[in-house]
Design a protein around this motif. Structure first.
Motif, PDB file in Angstrom:
ATOM      1  N   VAL A 127       0.107  -1.789 -10.551  1.00  0.00           N
ATOM      2  CA  VAL A 127      -0.989  -2.293 -10.106  1.00  0.00           C
ATOM      3  C   VAL A 127      -1.891  -2.932 -11.267  1.00  0.00           C
ATOM      4  O   VAL A 127      -2.323  -4.096 -11.063  1.00  0.00           O
ATOM      5  N   ALA A 135      -4.829  -1.528  -2.551  1.00  0.00           N
ATOM      6  CA  ALA A 135      -3.629  -2.475  -3.048  1.00  0.00           C
ATOM      7  C   ALA A 135      -3.431  -3.625  -2.015  1.00  0.00           C
ATOM      8  O   ALA A 135      -3.259  -3.416  -0.743  1.00  0.00           O
ATOM      9  N   THR A 157       2.682   1.511  -3.659  1.00  0.00           N
ATOM     10  CA  THR A 157       1.554   1.986  -4.826  1.00  0.00           C
ATOM     11  C   THR A 157       0.840   3.244  -4.482  1.00  0.00           C
ATOM     12  O   THR A 157       0.041   3.838  -5.275  1.00  0.00           O
ATOM     13  N   GLN A 201       0.938  -1.194  -0.040  1.00  0.00           N
ATOM     14  CA  GLN A 201      -0.082  -0.018   0.174  1.00  0.00           C
ATOM     15  C   GLN A 201       0.721   1.195  -0.100  1.00  0.00           C
ATOM     16  O   GLN A 201       0.497   2.332  -0.607  1.00  0.00           O
ATOM     17  N   LEU A 230      -1.920  -8.574  -5.573  1.00  0.00           N
ATOM     18  CA  LEU A 230      -2.153  -7.701  -6.804  1.00  0.00           C
ATOM     19  C   LEU A 230      -0.678  -7.966  -7.729  1.00  0.00           C
ATOM     20  O   LEU A 230      -0.893  -7.641  -8.911  1.00  0.00           O
TER      21      LEU A 230
END
Lengths: 357, 323
Positions: free
Chosen positions: B140, B79, B74, B71, B83
């Motif tokens: 992502v 996220a 990105t 997290q 992913l």
């Protein structure tokens, strides 16, 4: 290039912003979609030349051709095109609302709710039916779409109820949706792990999203939902553009925020529910199609019309591949992922090069 | 705060050794842990409960840390470590192993899962990288696309072959039971190197939240930062998936829980997510043993069934959980 993106059109005191490039992409996509539909109708065990397919659609053709095209192939192709358009539109709306490319209806738990309903029917009717296999089969045929639709609508209502707290906050909605979706998916895997392997296998086919043997009874709800909900979505587009600037700015520009959000959600949930009920979860479509359309049109949010057309192209293309190209039967949901994913990857690689060059 | 979490983790681990379809008093557990006297209790603790406790703890810590890093890297609070294509890659490799090579033991799955995770994550990183370093949104999206592609292969095999489905459906829900300690030692080097990379990349995450350009102007190399972070996520998630199968939801939710407890500073968030992850997975494993005694619920299922609604309530109650 700037002119190609969107150019203002002025008539007297009025002016519109015409999204030229998005329009061109949508138009090109529509032509491609029509070609694919025609080819999809012409191939199969009983091939019919494309010219005669068109003639049959316009009222000509002999009785055999009419039966094959109108009764056997057209419903399935219509389901494919309708479901693709519906999922493309639903994905574009939720991704725009949440301002997050990951926020497709799949992540909001709606598909998971539908899957739980459907898998429960498969497992329950399968377990009861050694003697009454035929009865169970009929029950599945009637019960599956209803259970899937019910599952997704109930999930959407729960989602809305739990996200509502002095107004609807999109971020809260997405997080609540993730939580709900995880719990529902776990319940589905619990059923699958404890089911007889035959039931688990047939549930797995449904879970991959299959177009095989879809008739008008599957196509009608999808097409009706599209006809009713697409105009609503188009009415909301102006407000969506303002909402890209942030909730506060949108409110300042006179957008009725709650109403727009509710409208978009109703449209997205409605379209997703009828699609899942018709063909099962085509998981990847609602996520990938708006992103592909966005990269083709180059705007600031996933385009609504181009997403619908691209969705139709993807799913009809997948139907064509499963029926005409592959030597063995494969659920269409697998093929949409196998076509859509490499295309998105290619677009990503290409945009990266463009950016650094 | 970290100390409290650490204590809670130790207490949970002890409980995990004591509870199960045959509950043992804590004194007995401590006794047989100190010297293995060959009694029935000692066998239960050493052969069954120690491996699954160690695995649940390790996997929970790995997924928690990976989730927080993911997290942060990105800048997307939705996220999930999955992913990056890691879980899809591991699943695909395991299905291929079951279908093509008829591998049928859990230690064998682990190697295939590790290899699949590595290949998938490398592909995602290659696709998602620009010359200036990977861009979070592209990364992502690339992960989602690769996951979908591998998922299609997995689905296609599972749909066509019921025997493969029969073996695969038990692996894919994620479970800590039925594995010996050797599975832990197989993945331990990957876990350890993942944690080292995580520790190296954590200090820069706070700067990275300001955007690549600002972070670079403040002296951070975004490319190095991301290579470290993504490498850590791959190693940790890959090792966790190899050990216990994909356990959904931990990596996504635990960082939100940690934010709610102690704010958004990544120097707190990353270690706290690790400890919370270990805590939650172990608790879920214990709960899975107790609710349907003498049968068991897989830890992945418990995690999502209990964690999902709890997360919903958390999101409702507070304004602290923000995207």
């Amino acid at each position: 290039m700037a002119l190609l993106h969107a150019s203002p059109l002025r008539v007297g005191a009025l002016s519109w912003l015409v999204p030229v490039r998005a329009g061109l992409v949508a138009l090109a996509g529509l032509v491609l979609l029509l070609v694919l539909v025609a080819v999809d109708l012409s191939v199969g065990d009983f091939p019919i030349p494309v010219r005669e397919v068109v003639a049959t659609l316009l009222g000509g053709g002999d009785a055999g051709q009419r039966f094959v095209v109108m009764e056997l192939r057209l419903p399935q192709t219509a389901v494919a095109a309708g479901v693709g358009a519906a999922l493309g539109l639903a994905g574009a709306l939720t991704q725009t609302l949440a301002r997050n490319p990951l926020a497709s209806p799949d992540i909001l738990g709606i598909t998971e709710g539908a899957a739980l309903g459907a898998v429960a029917v498969v497992v329950a009717s399968g377990a009861s039916g050694y003697g009454g296999g035929l009865v169970a089969g009929r029950l599945q045929e009637l019960g599956l779409p209803v259970a899937a639709f019910g599952g997704s609508v109930v999930t959407a209502l729960v989602l809305y109820a739990f996200s509502w707290r002095r107004g609807l906050d999109m971020q809260r909605l997405v997080l609540v949706g993730i939580g709900l979706g995880a719990a529902l998916a776990a319940a589905t895997s619990y059923l699958l792990v404890n089911a007889r392997i035959q039931d688990a296998a047939s549930a797995q086919v449904w879970l991959s999203g299959s177009l095989t043997g879809r008739g008008w009874e599957h196509a009608r709800p999808v097409l009706v939902a599209l006809v009713v909900l697409t105009p609503v979505a188009l009415l909301l587009v102006r407000s969506l553009n303002a909402m890209l600037l942030g909730d506060d700015a949108a409110r300042g520009l006179g957008v009725r925020l709650q109403l727009t959000q509710l409208g978009c959600l109703v449209v997205a949930v409605g379209l997703t529910s009828v699609s899942v009920a018709a063909v099962g979860p085509l998981e990847f479509v609602a996520f990938v199609v708006p992103q592909v359309a966005l990269r083709l049109t180059g705007g600031s949010r996933p385009p609504v019309l181009a997403s619908m057309v691209a969705g139709g192209v993807l799913v009809v293309g997948a139907d064509l591949v499963t029926r005409a190209v592959l030597p063995f039967a494969l659920p269409a949901g697998i093929v949409t992922a196998a076509i859509g994913a490499p295309y998105l990857i290619w677009l990503l690689v290409r945009t990266n090069r463009g950016r650094t060059a | 705060m970290l100390g409290v979490l650490l204590l809670a983790l130790a207490a949970t681990a002890l409980l995990s050794l004591a509870l199960g379809s045959r509950a043992l008093p804590l004194t007995t557990v401590v006794d047989v842990m100190l010297h293995d006297d060959g009694s029935e209790a000692a066998t239960i603790v050493h052969a069954l409960r120690v491996p699954r406790t160690v695995l649940a703890l390790a996997v929970g810590v790995a997924l928690g840390v990976a989730g927080a890093l993911m997290q942060g890297q990105t800048r997307n609070p939705l996220a999930d470590p999955g992913l990056l294509g890691v879980e899809a890659g591991a699943s695909c490799a395991v299905v291929l192993a079951i279908y093509g090579l008829h591998v049928d033991d859990l230690a064998g799955y682990a190697w295939f899962a590790l290899a699949g995770a590595g290949v998938a994550a490398a592909a995602v990183f290659a696709i998602g990288s620009t010359r200036g370093g990977p861009d979070p949104v592209t990364l992502v999206l690339a992960g989602a696309a690769v996951s979908a592609l591998l998922g299609a292969v997995t689905q296609a095999l599972v749909v066509r072959d019921a025997e493969t489905l029969d073996a695969f459906r038990f692996w894919v829900v994620g479970s800590a039971s039925g594995r010996s300690l050797s599975v832990f030692w197989e993945v331990a080097p990957f876990l350890a190197s993942g944690l080292v990379l995580a520790a190296l990349s954590t200090p820069g995450l706070n700067l990275l939240q300001l955007g690549d350009d600002v972070a670079a102007s403040l002296g951070l190399s975004p490319w190095r930062q991301k290579a470290l972070g993504v490498g850590a996520v791959m190693l940790l998630t890959g090792a966790a998936t190899a050990a216990c199968g994909p356990i959904a939801f931990v990596g996504l939710v635990v960082p939100h829980l940690a934010r709610w407890l102690g704010g958004v500073d990544y120097r707190w968030l990353v270690p706290a997510s690790g400890l919370l992850g270990g805590l939650l997975v172990t608790l879920a494993d214990i709960a899975g043993r107790l609710v349907v005694r003498p049968a068991e619920l897989q830890v992945g299922i418990v995690m999502a069934l209990v964690g999902g609604p709890a997360f919903v309530l958390l999101v409702r109650r507070t304004r602290a959980v923000r995207i």
